[in-house]
Design a protein around this motif. Structure first.
Motif, short mmCIF file in Angstrom:
data_model
loop_
_atom_site.label_atom_id
_atom_site.label_comp_id
_atom_site.label_asym_id
_atom_site.label_seq_id
_atom_site.Cartn_x
_atom_site.Cartn_y
_atom_site.Cartn_z
N ASP A 226 -55.88 22.28 110.33
CA ASP A 226 -55.00 21.25 110.90
C ASP A 226 -55.30 19.90 110.28
O ASP A 226 -56.47 19.54 110.06
N ARG A 227 -54.24 19.15 110.04
CA ARG A 227 -54.38 17.80 109.49
C ARG A 227 -54.88 16.85 110.57
O ARG A 227 -54.45 16.90 111.73
N LEU A 228 -55.77 15.97 110.16
CA LEU A 228 -56.30 14.92 111.03
C LEU A 228 -55.91 13.58 110.44
O LEU A 228 -55.78 13.43 109.23
N THR A 229 -55.74 12.59 111.30
CA THR A 229 -55.41 11.25 110.87
C THR A 229 -56.66 10.38 111.01
O THR A 229 -57.31 10.38 112.06
N LEU A 230 -56.98 9.67 109.94
CA LEU A 230 -58.12 8.75 109.94
C LEU A 230 -57.59 7.35 110.18
O LEU A 230 -56.74 6.87 109.43
N VAL A 231 -58.09 6.70 111.22
CA VAL A 231 -57.62 5.37 111.61
C VAL A 231 -58.79 4.39 111.52
O VAL A 231 -59.78 4.54 112.24
N ARG A 232 -58.65 3.41 110.66
CA ARG A 232 -59.70 2.41 110.48
C ARG A 232 -59.73 1.47 111.67
O ARG A 232 -58.69 0.95 112.08
N GLU A 233 -60.89 1.27 112.25
CA GLU A 233 -61.08 0.34 113.36
C GLU A 233 -62.05 -0.76 112.94
O GLU A 233 -63.19 -0.82 113.40
N ALA A 234 -61.59 -1.64 112.07
CA ALA A 234 -62.44 -2.71 111.54
C ALA A 234 -62.93 -3.66 112.63
O ALA A 234 -63.97 -4.29 112.50
N ASP A 235 -62.18 -3.75 113.73
CA ASP A 235 -62.57 -4.65 114.82
C ASP A 235 -63.35 -3.93 115.92
O ASP A 235 -63.59 -4.50 116.99
N ASN A 236 -63.82 -2.73 115.66
CA ASN A 236 -64.61 -1.98 116.64
C ASN A 236 -65.91 -2.74 116.91
O ASN A 236 -66.66 -3.04 115.99
N ARG A 237 -66.18 -3.06 118.15
CA ARG A 237 -67.34 -3.89 118.48
C ARG A 237 -68.67 -3.16 118.36
O ARG A 237 -69.72 -3.79 118.31
N HIS A 238 -68.64 -1.84 118.28
CA HIS A 238 -69.88 -1.06 118.17
C HIS A 238 -70.24 -0.73 116.73
O HIS A 238 -71.41 -0.47 116.43
N ASP A 239 -69.23 -0.69 115.85
CA ASP A 239 -69.48 -0.28 114.46
C ASP A 239 -68.40 -0.87 113.57
O ASP A 239 -67.23 -0.50 113.68
N ARG A 240 -68.76 -1.76 112.66
CA ARG A 240 -67.76 -2.42 111.81
C ARG A 240 -67.16 -1.48 110.77
O ARG A 240 -66.15 -1.79 110.17
#
Length: 129
Positions: free
Chosen positions: A57-71
Motif C-alpha cells: 500500500d502507498r503511504l503519504t509522507l507529510v513534512r511537519e517542519a513546525d512540529n514542536r517535538h522534532d524539527r
C-alpha cells in the motif's frame, strides 16, 4: 541512511541514468532510500485500520517542519489517515529530500501482529527519478 551517503547514491544513480538511452513511457526509476519501522503507531489510526492495510500500500509522507517535538518530523499517512511518523533517528534525510522538493514514494513493506508497536508496521521510502 546518513544524508551524505544518500547524496552519493543519488549522484551515482543520476550518472547511470544519463548514460542510458531515453525510453519513452518507462516507469520512474525507484531508488530505495530507507526501510524503517513506523514510529508512534500506537497513538494514531494504525490499530483501528490494521485489517485494511496491505503490504505494498502507498503511504503519504507529510513534512511537519513546525512540529514542536522534532524539527525534522515526517508524518506517515495511509489513505488520509495518520498512521505515525518516520522514526526520529531516521528522518533527517527524508525531511531534507522533502524540503528540497524531491519526489518520494513510500510503501508498506511488512505487517505483523506483535505486542511491540515498533515492530507492527515497516515501510520503505524510495526516491523517484
Amino acid at each position: 541512511m546518513p544524508f551524505r551517503r544518500l547524496e552519493r547514491v543519488l549522484r551515482l544513480t543520476l550518472a547511470l541514468l544519463l548514460l542510458a538511452p531515453p525510453a519513452h513511457g518507462r516507469e520512474a526509476v525507484r531508488v530505495l532510500v530507507q526501510s524503517s519501522p513506523l514510529a508512534g503507531s500506537q497513538y494514531y489510526a494504525a490499530s483501528a485500520l490494521w485489517s485494511q492495510i496491505r503490504i505494498g500500500d502507498r503511504l503519504t509522507l507529510v513534512r511537519e517542519a513546525d512540529n514542536r517535538h522534532d524539527r525534522n518530523a515526517v508524518r506517515v499517512d495511509w489513505n488520509g489517515h495518520q498512521l505515525g511518523y518516520v522514526p526520529r533517528a531516521e528522518n533527517r534525510a527524508v525531511a531534507r529530500a522533502l524540503d528540497a522538493g524531491e519526489r518520494l514514494d513510500a510503501r508498506v513493506s511488512r505487517l505483523r501482529q506483535d505486542p511491540n508497536p515498533w515492530r507492527r508496521v515497516e515501510f520503505e521510502v524510495f526516491l523517484l527519478l
